[in-house]
Design an enzyme around this catalytic site. Structure first.
Site, PDB file in Angstrom:
ATOM      1  CD  GLU A 223       8.960  -7.098 -14.973  1.00  0.00           C
ATOM      2  OE1 GLU A 223       9.982  -6.638 -15.508  1.00  0.00           O
ATOM      3  OE2 GLU A 223       8.877  -7.258 -13.746  1.00  0.00           O
TER       4      GLU A 223
ATOM      5  CG  HIS B 264      18.082 -35.950 -23.376  1.00  0.00           C
ATOM      6  ND1 HIS B 264      18.166 -37.309 -23.574  1.00  0.00           N
ATOM      7  CD2 HIS B 264      18.726 -35.377 -24.418  1.00  0.00           C
ATOM      8  CE1 HIS B 264      18.845 -37.561 -24.687  1.00  0.00           C
ATOM      9  NE2 HIS B 264      19.191 -36.391 -25.221  1.00  0.00           N
TER      10      HIS B 264
ATOM     11  CE  LYS C 281       8.260  -4.878  -7.659  1.00  0.00           C
ATOM     12  NZ  LYS C 281       8.706  -3.791  -8.529  1.00  0.00           N
TER      13      LYS C 281
HETATM   14  O1  PA5 Z   1      12.043  -4.510 -16.240  1.00  0.00           O
HETATM   15  C1  PA5 Z   1      11.762  -3.862 -15.247  1.00  0.00           C
HETATM   16  O2  PA5 Z   1      11.401  -2.681 -15.306  1.00  0.00           O
HETATM   17  C2  PA5 Z   1      11.872  -4.491 -13.873  1.00  0.00           C
HETATM   18  O3  PA5 Z   1      12.082  -5.859 -13.937  1.00  0.00           O
HETATM   19  C3  PA5 Z   1      13.023  -3.853 -13.117  1.00  0.00           C
HETATM   20  O4  PA5 Z   1      14.215  -4.054 -13.804  1.00  0.00           O
HETATM   21  C4  PA5 Z   1      13.149  -4.422 -11.706  1.00  0.00           C
HETATM   22  O5  PA5 Z   1      11.920  -4.326 -11.034  1.00  0.00           O
HETATM   23  C5  PA5 Z   1      14.207  -3.670 -10.930  1.00  0.00           C
HETATM   24  O6  PA5 Z   1      13.917  -2.323 -10.935  1.00  0.00           O
HETATM   25  P1  PA5 Z   1      15.004  -1.250 -10.604  1.00  0.00           P
HETATM   26  O7  PA5 Z   1      16.012  -1.260 -11.673  1.00  0.00           O
HETATM   27  O8  PA5 Z   1      14.265   0.040 -10.526  1.00  0.00           O
HETATM   28  O9  PA5 Z   1      15.601  -1.632  -9.279  1.00  0.00           O
END
Ligand code: PA5
Length: 459
Positions: free
Chosen positions: A291, A312, A424
């Site tokens: 990410e 494996h 989203k």
């Molecule tokens: O790493 C990140 O920023 C994202 O993966 C968030 O953790 C995820 O989208 C959840 O977001 P939030 O904590 O605002 O609910």
């Protein structure tokens, strides 16, 4: 005790042969990025490094912990960075929950839209014995909020007004719907520090409240991460001192190496863990890496792998598939070895008789590590000397720093995740959320194109 270390012997091999951190073109950027590091630290943009939130956390967390200590169950609602760190810590340091005879406490992590499991929890857990912890930095993530609405109804139904004593919200200190909910309903809450995005937040209340509930040494985790950051935080580093501190830092070496891998067509990075209880660190690392760094058509795909299980499974592809993989190879020579085989092994296996079960893990780790290097996977050996909370904090701190620095060397922003927002928005449009007219139109034409007789194939 010997220190944990990175072993670089086979890191610059195969197509990286002849390169080193010192000789890498990317090392030429150490002055510039040292200045950036200094600036961003001063602006409070890198809290995972200098932890300005630690004092407040150490004051607030024990009070909340005290309030939840009597519950048998913690039901954690969160997703992505709000869940993966907690799960990695749970699996590493609270294995009792997965073993026979466990009498509690229990941590249940709801990080998917899984109606079966959510209903099972609401059917089987006793709400009187359950605390629900809702974790969302933004306080508006649809998956987490949707779970919260259903679980809140469940609590209200069974507990009446007392439901409020069964909820803790972990969210931004000021903004977002969860913060508003905490104020309106006077619910217990803990802040997610500013500038600490989900995947960098494991060592805040986000990961440490569930960790503390399970009795994990949460201060040890913080100490471990702090000790990795310390060489970069020394005030003597100001000015060009920062560049030389950075040039020596293991996270910089990892970043230069990772950047060189990408430059040379290694577009996958295996995170191979030979610390069985740390296997879920692979999922945590994968989210952190993917990410943060999958931007502008660049990046490398993290591939979590579990030693020895994946020997494996996917290891054949690692060894003899495309030569596009670098590897972070995690071991610990201080693990509990279990039982010795002894003299009752059948004659064919009697060479095992003076060995321990854990010796097999180490030998197989060595074999796989060597095979990977022989098959042209540049490999950094991350050798831990023990696998306690302090060590885990060190590893997490190191990985977070290396990720940020790699992003800087790629000239992308390792903190945001803009590409995942589009999907989203489309999902929200599908469910009728207002203000998404363009997405509505796009969905209509996408769906109209799908499902033609030409495209469908029964099976
Ligand atoms: O790493 C990140 O920023 C994202 O993966 C968030 O953790 C995820 O989208 C959840 O977001 P939030 O904590 O605002 O609910």
């Amino acid at each position: 005790m010997k220190s944990h270390h990175l072993d670089w012997t086979y890191a610059f091999s195969a197509r990286l042969k002849g390169i080193s951190v010192a000789a890498s073109a990317f090392t030429g950027r150490v002055e510039e990025l040292g200045r950036r590091l200094e600036d961003e630290l001063k602006q409070g943009l890198l809290p995972y490094l200098n932890m300005p939130f630690r004092t407040e956390l150490e004051e607030m967390l024990p009070a909340v912990l005290n309030a939840v200590a009597g519950y048998k169950h913690m039901l954690l609602l969160g997703i992505g960075g709000s869940a993966l760190g907690a799960r990695a810590l749970q699996k590493a340091f609270f294995p009792a929950q997965d073993r026979p005879g466990h009498q509690g406490p229990w941590l249940w992590i709801a990080d998917n839209i899984d109606a079966d499991t959510l209903d099972a929890w609401m059917t089987s857990l006793d709400p009187r014995e359950t605390v629900v912890v809702v974790i969302s930095k933004s306080g508006g993530t649809i998956e987490t909020m949707a779970q919260y609405f259903l679980v809140r109804r469940w609590l209200r139904k069974h507990l009446g007004q007392a439901w409020k004593e069964h909820v803790v919200l972990v969210t931004d200190a000021e903004k977002g719907e969860l913060r508003a909910e905490a104020r309106q309903e006077t619910l217990a809450s803990l802040p997610v520090p500013d500038n600490l995005g989900g995947r960098y937040s494991v060592l805040s209340a986000v990961g440490l409240l569930p960790a503390a509930f399970m009795g994990i040494d949460w201060k040890g985790l913080l100490d471990g991460a702090a000790s990795v950051a310390a060489p970069l935080l020394n005030p003597l580093n100001e000015g060009s001192g920062m560049a030389s501190a950075l040039a020596r830092h293991p996270s910089w070496h990892m970043a230069v190496w990772a950047r060189e891998l990408m430059e040379h067509g290694y577009d996958e990075l295996i995170f191979f863990s030979y610390i069985p209880l740390w296997n879920y660190f692979g999922a945590w690392f994968s989210q952190l890496w993917a990410e943060s760094l999958g931007k502008d058509g660049k990046g490398s795909m993290p591939v979590p792998a579990v030693g020895v299980t994946d020997q494996h499974s996917v290891n054949q592809m690692f060894l003899d598939g495309p030569r596009n993989k670098g590897c972070l190879f995690l071991t610990c020579d201080g693990l509990y070895k279990g039982q010795a085989f002894g003299a009752d092994a059948p004659p064919k296996w009697n060479w095992l008789s003076d060995k321990y079960f854990g010796d097999l893990l180490q030998a197989e780790g060595l074999g796989t590590r060597m095979a990977l290097t022989q098959n042209q996977a540049p490999l950094v050996h991350v050798a831990m000397r023990e696998a306690g909370a302090n060590a885990a904090g060190k590893l997490m701190g190191l990985c977070m720093s290396a990720t940020i620095l790699t992003g800087w060397l790629m000239d992308i922003n390792p903190i945001d995740q803009p590409a995942v927002e589009g999907g989203k928005r489309l999902a929200n449009a599908r469910l009728g959320a207002p203000g998404l007219d363009d997405e509505q139109k796009a969905l209509t034409s996408f769906l109209a194109a799908e499902g033609s007789a030409k495209a469908l194939q029964s099976f």
